[in-house]
Design a protein around this motif. Structure first.
Motif, PDB file in Angstrom:
ATOM      1  N   ALA A  31       6.736 -20.846   9.646  1.00  0.00           N
ATOM      2  CA  ALA A  31       5.485 -20.677   8.904  1.00  0.00           C
ATOM      3  C   ALA A  31       5.475 -21.535   7.645  1.00  0.00           C
TER       4      ALA A  31
ATOM      5  N   VAL B   4       3.292 -20.052   1.977  1.00  0.00           N
ATOM      6  CA  VAL B   4       3.043 -19.240   3.162  1.00  0.00           C
ATOM      7  C   VAL B   4       1.908 -18.264   2.859  1.00  0.00           C
TER       8      VAL B   4
ATOM      9  N   ASP C 183       2.063 -14.262   7.114  1.00  0.00           N
ATOM     10  CA  ASP C 183       3.331 -14.828   7.603  1.00  0.00           C
ATOM     11  C   ASP C 183       4.533 -14.000   7.181  1.00  0.00           C
TER      12      ASP C 183
END
Length: 277
Positions: free
Chosen positions: A251, A266, A270
């Motif tokens: 991610a 992120v 995530d």
């Protein structure tokens, strides 16, 4: 009798000598038309303008710079629609630093620039509430991988990027590119990754990074305002600065700043777990 055939002379302030009445009228109409066009199609902030003197009447009209998109001449400036943003890319050498953001040889995918046009947002499909982009004209923004979404164009002689606002990672306060000035957008987080085995104040050991390993944990340094719900209200962020988070392995987007540390941007979605140190 001779006097009756003599031409009659009258004083006319216009037109000047050498210009017929029809030509003078045409020049005056042209000046009015140009002025109307300049009002209907205003020049955006930061675009060059030039003054042009028309005819012998001393009429100064401000003319907008020719608007070019790639190899095409447009009738007016581009205006982003919906949740689209138009960004003038910041041109710099990718392998050297210029006072802030540094992109490593393997991470030259993040670019920054200044927003010159931004759509008003989109309506929620159910409630109809307008969901704004959270971005404004003049913002200095950081975007993710250029090839992922959007189009790179040459606009007004400079490289620009048209892309969805969802692909903008955050803004840079004051245009200064550093970790301390980076502000994530939406429900994004700026996470500092461990470079070696570290132990937090509470005794949690952060695993160090091995060669080729993809990091998936770190300490939150900054958070966005949150995602918007169906009522266009901001949902509260479930994590905050100082929290330790574990996120999905692949991610986020990598960003390296000049402090030498490694960072990742992120989203809250995530994140798999968190711990408040």
């Amino acid at each position: 009798m001779g006097q009756a055939n003599e031409p009659r002379l009258e004083a006319h302030p216009f037109p000047p000598s050498g210009i017929s009445a029809r030509t003078g009228l045409a020049c005056a109409m042209l000046a009015v038309a140009v002025a109307v066009c300049a009002y209907v199609l205003p020049v955006p902030a930061g675009h060059a303008v030039s003054a042009r003197r028309l005819g012998a009447y001393g009429v100064d009209v401000v003319m907008a710079e020719t608007v070019r998109l790639n190899n095409y001449v447009l009738e007016g400036p581009l205006q982003a629609a919906g949740q689209i943003v138009l960004v003038k890319l910041n041109e710099r050498k990718e392998d050297t630093s210029s006072g802030g953001l540094v992109l490593s040889a393997s991470q030259r995918k993040v670019r920054d620039g200044v927003v010159i046009s931004c759509g008003p947002g989109t309506k929620h499909p159910e409630s109809g509430a307008l969901l704004p982009t959270g971005i404004a004209v003049g913002d200095h923004v950081v975007m993710d991988e250029l090839e992922l979404e959007g189009e790179k164009i040459k606009y007004l002689g400079s490289p620009h990027r048209i892309l969805p606002a969802s692909r903008v990672l955050g803004t840079l306060q004051g245009g200064v590119m550093s970790m301390s000035t980076f502000r994530p957008l939406g429900d994004r987080l700026l996470v500092k990754l461990p470079e070696a085995a570290e132990q937090t104040m509470s005794g949690i050991v952060l695993a160090g990074l091995e060669d080729g390993e993809r990091p998936n944990q770190g300490v939150v340094m900054a958070v966005g305002p949150g995602a918007r719900n169906a009522k266009a209200e901001l949902n509260p962020m479930p994590v905050g600065p100082g929290d330790f988070v574990v996120f999905r392995k692949y991610a986020g987007e990598d960003i390296d700043f000049e402090d030498g540390a490694k960072y990742k941007v992120v989203t809250c979605g995530d994140c798999l777990a968190k711990y408040a140190d």
